[in-house]
Write a protein that holds these residues in place. Structure first.
Motif, PDB file in Angstrom:
ATOM      1  N   SER A 190       0.820  -1.210   0.000  1.00 38.13           N
ATOM      2  CA  SER A 190       0.000   0.000   0.000  1.00 38.13           C
ATOM      3  C   SER A 190       0.852   1.257   0.000  1.00 38.13           C
ATOM      4  CB  SER A 190      -0.906   0.029   1.237  1.00 38.13           C
ATOM      5  OG  SER A 190      -1.974  -0.877   1.126  1.00 38.13           O
ATOM      6  N   VAL A 191       0.259   2.311  -0.542  1.00 43.91           N
ATOM      7  CA  VAL A 191       0.872   3.633  -0.490  1.00 43.91           C
ATOM      8  C   VAL A 191       0.553   4.274   0.858  1.00 43.91           C
ATOM      9  CG1 VAL A 191       0.868   5.963  -1.472  1.00 43.91           C
ATOM     10  CG2 VAL A 191       0.786   3.970  -2.979  1.00 43.91           C
ATOM     11  N   VAL A 220       6.046   2.839   0.144  1.00 48.99           N
ATOM     12  CA  VAL A 220       5.161   1.732  -0.216  1.00 48.99           C
ATOM     13  C   VAL A 220       5.551   0.522   0.618  1.00 48.99           C
ATOM     14  CG1 VAL A 220       4.345   0.231  -2.071  1.00 48.99           C
ATOM     15  CG2 VAL A 220       4.876   2.631  -2.553  1.00 48.99           C
ATOM     16  N   GLN A 259      -4.528   5.305  -3.054  1.00 49.17           N
ATOM     17  CA  GLN A 259      -3.216   4.811  -3.493  1.00 49.17           C
ATOM     18  C   GLN A 259      -2.469   5.855  -4.323  1.00 49.17           C
ATOM     19  OE1 GLN A 259      -1.984   1.682  -2.281  1.00 49.17           O
ATOM     20  NE2 GLN A 259      -3.746   2.223  -1.018  1.00 49.17           N
TER      21      GLN A 259
END
Length: 297
Positions: A190-191, A220, A259
């Motif tokens: 995930s961001v 990330v 994201q």
């Protein structure tokens, strides 16, 4: 030696602090959380506004399911949250299977008068969107064949397994602050971004806009939710007595539901619309760190 009003301000070059970050779902006190459940209630891990026996309102660190119909005071004031029930924060506890959702737009129970991305979306308050489960957020332009990596629900139990540490310090010239983070068990693949909270960002008389902790402020996570982030900022801990001083007093680690990052803004909507606080310090910090402005060349 205790500081006095007349003591000269000197930097603290080489001084460092190592701090453990706390799990949270909360930015400021309103909205009460940046995360909701499937019923549209706030999932609060952070400061819970409660009435005391003497009639006062006192925020206390805790965890609760809070109604979106809670009384909403003016910015800077407090009202008791309407607590639906208390929340068990154990990752394997009875609340572990709660599926986490974004906040709808316009943001409910919000009194923070802030446009977070004034150049990108100055009319953010007019946008309407429903709440989405974290794994079902409609990422712009995404097609199934592009390979979205988050495809299963993010649960409260998984959220509460995360941890992070921060090592913060002052450079040898006394003019910059360094921030080094190490994370584990965040939402995988995930961001995330990191934002700063400055002393005047929540000032009721004229709040300043919260900003990124470095640009770009992105990392990330890997498949296990591990990550690292580093930043160096100019003069983040100035003399608070200076007229324009606005010290960094906290940092917040944000899961980005769309994201993406937003350049010099922390998000387009903030506060659970597109950013979701996951880790932070529990209160104002860095009081022992001092920086000065770099000499002009």
């Amino acid at each position: 030696m205790p500081e006095t009003a007349t003591a000269p301000w000197t930097a603290t070059p080489g001084v460092t602090e190592k701090l453990e970050l706390s799990l949270t779902t909360q930015g400021p006190l309103y909205p009460p959380s940046e995360v909701m459940d499937a019923d549209g209630n706030f999932v609060v891990v952070g400061m819970v506004n409660r009435a005391t026996p003497d009639g006062a309102i006192r925020p206390e660190w805790g965890a609760a399911i809070v109604s979106p119909d809670s009384p909403l005071p003016d910015f800077g004031d407090l009202a008791p949250y309407t607590v639906v029930r208390e929340l068990d924060c154990e990752p394997d506890g009875p609340d572990k299977d709660i599926v986490l959702y974004t906040l709808p737009l316009p943001l409910p129970c919000n009194n923070y008068p802030m446009v977070f991305a004034p150049e990108q979306l100055p009319e953010a308050g007019r946008v309407k969107r429903p709440s989405h489960a974290f794994h079902e957020v409609p990422i712009p332009d995404l097609r199934p064949e592009d390979g979205p990596k988050l495809t299963t629900p993010v649960t409260f139990g998984a959220w509460m397994r995360a941890s992070g540490t921060l090592e913060v310090g002052v450079t040898s010239d006394g003019c910059h602050g360094t921030f080094g983070f190490t994370f584990s068990r965040l939402v995988p693949n995930s961001v995330y971004t990191v934002m700063s909270l400055r002393a005047r960002d929540l000032d009721p008389t004229g709040p300043t806009r919260p900003g990124p902790l470095g640009v770009p402020n992105v990392f990330v996570t890997d498949a296990d939710g591990n990550g690292r982030y580093d930043a160096t900022l100019p003069n983040p801990f100035p003399d608070p007595g200076l007229p324009e001083a606005n010290r960094i007093i906290n940092v917040v680690v944000l899961w980005m539901s769309y994201q993406r990052s937003y350049g010099g803004a922390i998000g387009e909507f903030g506060l659970g619309g597109d950013i979701h606080a996951h880790l932070k310090l529990r209160g104002a910090s860095f009081q022992n760190l001092r920086t000065t402005a770099a000499p002009r060349s």
